[in-house]
Design a protein around this motif. Structure first.
Motif, mmCIF file in Angstrom:
data_model
loop_
_atom_site.group_PDB
_atom_site.id
_atom_site.type_symbol
_atom_site.label_atom_id
_atom_site.label_comp_id
_atom_site.label_asym_id
_atom_site.label_seq_id
_atom_site.Cartn_x
_atom_site.Cartn_y
_atom_site.Cartn_z
ATOM 1 N N ASP A 71 0.187 27.405 25.723
ATOM 2 C CA ASP A 71 1.061 28.398 25.129
ATOM 3 C C ASP A 71 2.443 27.841 24.847
ATOM 4 N N ALA A 72 2.756 26.687 25.384
ATOM 5 C CA ALA A 72 4.067 26.094 25.148
ATOM 6 C C ALA A 72 4.278 25.752 23.688
ATOM 7 N N GLY A 73 3.216 25.716 22.860
ATOM 8 C CA GLY A 73 3.386 25.472 21.439
ATOM 9 C C GLY A 73 2.877 24.104 21.060
ATOM 10 N N LEU A 200 9.313 35.752 14.870
ATOM 11 C CA LEU A 200 7.991 35.218 15.187
ATOM 12 C C LEU A 200 6.957 35.632 14.146
ATOM 13 N N ALA A 201 7.047 36.869 13.685
ATOM 14 C CA ALA A 201 6.111 37.349 12.666
ATOM 15 C C ALA A 201 6.246 36.536 11.386
ATOM 16 N N THR A 202 7.471 36.218 11.008
ATOM 17 C CA THR A 202 7.698 35.400 9.821
ATOM 18 C C THR A 202 7.107 34.007 10.004
ATOM 19 N N ALA A 203 7.336 33.418 11.172
ATOM 20 C CA ALA A 203 6.776 32.096 11.448
ATOM 21 C C ALA A 203 5.248 32.139 11.399
ATOM 22 N N TYR A 204 4.666 33.196 11.964
ATOM 23 C CA TYR A 204 3.203 33.325 11.955
ATOM 24 C C TYR A 204 2.656 33.417 10.531
ATOM 25 N N ARG A 231 -0.292 35.866 18.713
ATOM 26 C CA ARG A 231 -0.358 36.435 20.055
ATOM 27 C C ARG A 231 1.036 36.593 20.663
ATOM 28 N N ILE A 232 1.899 35.613 20.437
ATOM 29 C CA ILE A 232 3.259 35.713 20.959
ATOM 30 C C ILE A 232 4.002 36.856 20.270
ATOM 31 N N THR A 293 -5.115 40.535 11.329
ATOM 32 C CA THR A 293 -3.840 40.349 12.025
ATOM 33 C C THR A 293 -2.710 40.100 11.018
ATOM 34 N N ARG A 294 -3.044 39.497 9.883
ATOM 35 C CA ARG A 294 -2.014 39.258 8.872
ATOM 36 C C ARG A 294 -1.490 40.575 8.313
#
Length: 329
Positions: A71-73, A200-204, A231-232, A293-294
């Protein structure tokens, strides 16, 4: 009684935070670009082996396997690329200290919680967002998220100083209540979490689009794989939504004490409820199998758009019982 010296010190601290956040954001951007390029080079070196062995191609997710870890990326980049991220994080720590100090000095200068107008709301929001990110980064490697957090915080602080600035003064009588601290503090904490959630949503969405097209290249390759980012994002909203629910309930209780009714269709009340409905729709869509999810994440971004309008549009363009922006219009 207002202490002008402390108020000026607060202003200087906030300007200092803005100055420090600019190179912090730039350092994070350099980190993304360099670590993304390094990740792409690693993928290109492995690609012939993967294809020759009948393994998955880059389009099928080789880049994700290379970058994904716990989860650290993404895997920690070595050398100068990570050094830039660390520089950005250290500058962010300094900016966090300056922002929190400026916010505290603002409150001390007037002998009350700094929650009385748009300017102070923005300072506390930025403080919460920076503290959350800084604390999170101490526990997990979140260098890749730095640019996505420092940019909106810069916008918030810049708008606060340029467009929403209000001289330090005492509270309006209508705001002199313990519910100001309870209701507004939780609202601000929720807003800070929604801001990080939107980042985070933008990054996803950017990473997911790249993975779908099989072109995980450039700085996008420095981000965690799309499924992990999603998930994050969901986890942040799971925390923020109950807090916003409390904001709505606490506001109704305060309204009954101040105006003798729980609900009066005031613009701020209506938009607070709209935000609650949109984020509830996001969480429901996220749990519904017929929604991707998108698509659900786009609903979350619509919710953040409502948060922005509730703060800027309702405060500056509409009149009602919550007209406490302090900005001359």
């Amino acid at each position: 009684m207002t202490n002008d010296s402390l108020a000026q010190a607060s202003d200087l601290a906030i300007w200092g935070a803005i100055v420090v956040l600019v190179p912090a954001m730039l350092a994070f951007l350099v980190h993304l670009a360099s670590s993304g390029a390094a990740a792409q080079r690693r993928v290109e070196r492995r690609e012939p082996v993967a294809v020759g062995a009948g393994g998955p191609s880059v389009a099928a997710g080789t880049a994700d396997l290379d970058l994904g870890a716990a989860d650290a990326g993404p895997a920690k980049p070595a050398g100068s690329s990570r050094r830039w991220g660390v520089i950005g994080l250290q500058l962010t720590f300094l900016a966090t200290f300056l922002t929190v100090a400026g916010t505290v000095l603002r409150g001390v200068s007037v002998g009350r919680a700094p929650l009385g107008n748009m300017y102070e709301f923005a300072l506390v929001t930025a403080s919460f967002a920076l503290v959350i990110y800084s604390g999170w980064s101490l526990r997990k490697d979140r260098l890749w998220l730095g640019a996505f957090v420092t940019l909106p915080v810069l916008v918030i602080l810049g708008a606060a100083k340029v467009a929403w600035y209000t001289e330090a003064s005492q509270l309006m009588p209508a705001l002199n209540s313990i519910w100001l601290i309870i209701h507004v503090t939780i609202a601000i904490l929720s807003t800070a979490l929604f801001t990080i959630g939107a980042a985070l949503a933008t990054a996803y969405l950017l990473r997911d689009r790249a993975e779908t097209r099989g072109r995980v290249r450039g700085w996008i390759a420095a981000l965690p794989e799309a499924a992990r980012l999603e998930r994050i994002t969901y986890g942040i909203h799971i925390v923020a939504f109950p807090l916003w629910t409390f904001t709505l309930i606490a506001g109704a209780i305060w309204a009954e004490q101040a105006w003798g009714r729980y609900w009066g269709w005031d613009p701020k009340e209506v938009w607070t409820f709209i935000i609650w409905v949109v984020y509830a729709a996001y969480l429901h869509a996220r749990a519904t199998s017929s929604w991707s999810t998108r698509r659900a994440t786009w609903v979350a971004l619509v919710g953040f758009g409502c948060v922005i309008f509730n703060y800027v549009g309702v405060n500056l363009l509409m009149t009602g019982l919550h007209s406490y922006s302090g900005v001359a219009t």
